[in-house]
Design an enzyme around this catalytic site. Structure first.
Site, PDB file in Angstrom:
ATOM      1  CB  SER A 275      10.335  -2.330 -16.510  1.00  0.00           C
ATOM      2  OG  SER A 275      10.697  -3.330 -17.426  1.00  0.00           O
TER       3      SER A 275
ATOM      4  CE1 TYR B 120      15.518  -0.754 -16.349  1.00  0.00           C
ATOM      5  CE2 TYR B 120      14.315  -2.689 -17.090  1.00  0.00           C
ATOM      6  CZ  TYR B 120      14.431  -1.314 -16.987  1.00  0.00           C
ATOM      7  OH  TYR B 120      13.445  -0.512 -17.518  1.00  0.00           O
TER       8      TYR B 120
END
Ligand SMILES: NC(=O)c1ccc[n+]([C@@H]2O[C@H](COP(=O)([O-])OP(=O)(O)OC[C@H]3O[C@@H](n4cnc5c(N)ncnc54)[C@H](OP(=O)(O)O)[C@@H]3O)[C@@H](O)[C@H]2O)c1
Length: 280
Positions: free
Chosen positions: A150, A163
Site C-alpha cells: 500500500s 495498518y
C-alpha cells in the site's frame, strides 16, 4: 497485439500465462476479484481463496475451466496448511498475497483485538503462508511471490497507524526476501496500490479522500497494473504519480510531508474521529 503482449510478457517463461498456476489470497475482495478476471482472462489457472465461499464460487462460475476454489481462514494454521497442500496438488508456482484488512480511526481508540487482528492477517499469516509455499516455489522452474502492499507502506498516515505498521513491515519483508532469494529463480515483487474503490474503504473514507483531493483507482486498474508488474518483472511498483512523488519525498525529507499532513489533520479528524478535546 500478439507482439505487444509478448514484449510485456518477457519475464514469464515459455507458455506465458497459460503455463502459470497461481495461488491468489484475498480473491473474494475488490482487488482480488478483479485479479481473478484479469489473470484468468490472460490464460492463467488459479486456486483462489478467502473465507466467503459464495463470492469465490461466483468467480469460479465465470471461469469454470481455470479457477478452483478453496475457502480458508488464513489466520488459522490448520486451514493455511490445507491450502498449501492444495496448492502443491495444483502445481502453483505463483503466490499472490492480496488478503488484507484495514482499520481506519484514531490509534488511541483501537482495541487490543483490532491491533492484533491487523497484524495477524496482514503480516503473520502472509509471512507464514509464504514460507510454507517456498519449497514448492524453489523447486519450480520459475516461481513468484507477489505482495500487495500500500502507499501506506511508505508514507505514515494519520488514522492508519496500525495498518501502516503492517504495510511498512510487509514492504521490508518483501525487500529482504527478494535479496535472500536473489540467486534463485524466484521473483519477489511488491505492488503498492493507492486508495482503491473496494469494500475496504467505507463511505466515510471515500468522502475523506474526496475532501482531500486523493485520487481513487478502480480495482480493475490495480489488477491490470499487478499483471503488468509481473510481466515486466518490476520489483517495486507504486501506483499513482502523486503517490510516487510523495513516497520519494517522504523518504528524503519526511519533515516536509509531516507539515503537509499536519495541514490535512483537521479534515482527516472530521472523518475518522472527534477533534481532540471534543466532548464524547
Ligand atoms: N482498497 C484499497 O484502498 C487498498 C489500497 C492499497 C492497498 N490495498 C491492499 O490490497 C489488498 C486487497 O484489498 P481490497 O481492497 O481488495 O480489500 P477487500 O475488498 O476488503 O478484500 C479483502 C480480502 O481479504 C480477505 N480476508 C480478510 N480476512 C481474511 C482471513 N482471515 N482469511 C482469509 N482471507 C481474508 C477477504 O476475504 P473474505 O472476507 O472472504 O475472508 C477479501 O478477499 C489488501 O492487502 C489491501 O491492504 C488496498
Amino acid at each position: 497485439m500478439r507482439s505487444y503482449s509478448k514484449l510485456w510478457s518477457r519475464h514469464l517463461p515459455e507458455g506465458g500465462w497459460a503455463a502459470q498456476s497461481v495461488l491468489l489470497t484475498g480473491a473474494s475482495g475488490g482487488i482480488g476479484q478483479a485479479l481473478v478476471d484479469e489473470l484468468a482472462g490472460a490464460g492463467a489457472r488459479l486456486l483462489i481463496t478467502g473465507r466467503r465461499r459464495p463470492a469465490l464460487e461466483a468467480l469460479a462460475e465465470r471461469h469454470p475451466d481455470q479457477v478452483t476454489v478453496m475457502a480458508a481462514d488464513l489466520t488459522r494454521a490448520e486451514e493455511r496448511q490445507r491450502l498449501v497442500e492444495r496448492a502443491r496438488e495444483a502445481g502453483c508456482t505463483m503466490l499472490i498475497n492480496a488478503a488484507g484488512m484495514n482499520r481506519v480511526g484514531l490509534f488511541e481508540a483501537s482495541s487490543d483485538a483490532e491491533i492484533e487482528a491487523l497484524i495477524t492477517l496482514n503480516l503473520t499469516s502472509t509471512l507464514q503462508l509464504t514460507r510454507a509455499l517456498l519449497p514448492q516455489l524453489l523447486a519450480a522452474e520459475h516461481g513468484w511471490v507477489v505482495n500487495l502492499g500500500s502507499t501506506f507502506g511508505t508514507i505514515g498516515y494519520p488514522g492508519q497507524a496500525g495498518y501502516c505498521a503492517t504495510k511498512f513491515a510487509l514492504r521490508g519483508f518483501t525487500q529482504a526476501l527478494r535479496r535472500e532469494l536473489a540467486d534463485t529463480r524466484i521473483h519477489v515483487l511488491h505492488v503498492a496500490p493507492r486508495a482503491t474503490r473496494t469494500a475496504m474503504n467505507v463511505p466515510e473514507i471515500e468522502a475523506m479522500n474526496q475532501a482531500l483531493g486523493n485520487a481513487m483507482d478502480t480495482p480493475q486498474r490495480v489488477a491490470r497494473l499487478v499483471r503488468r508488474a509481473i510481466e515486466t518483472g518490476r520489483e517495486e511498483t507504486q501506483l499513482g504519480g502523486p503517490e510516487r512523488f510523495f513516497a520519494r519525498l517522504n523518504a528524503m525529507l519526511p519533515s516536509v510531508v509531516d507539515r503537509a499532513l499536519r495541514r490535512q489533520l483537521p479534515t482527516i479528524r472530521r472523518f475518522i474521529g472527534k477533534p481532540r478535546g471534543e466532548a464524547p
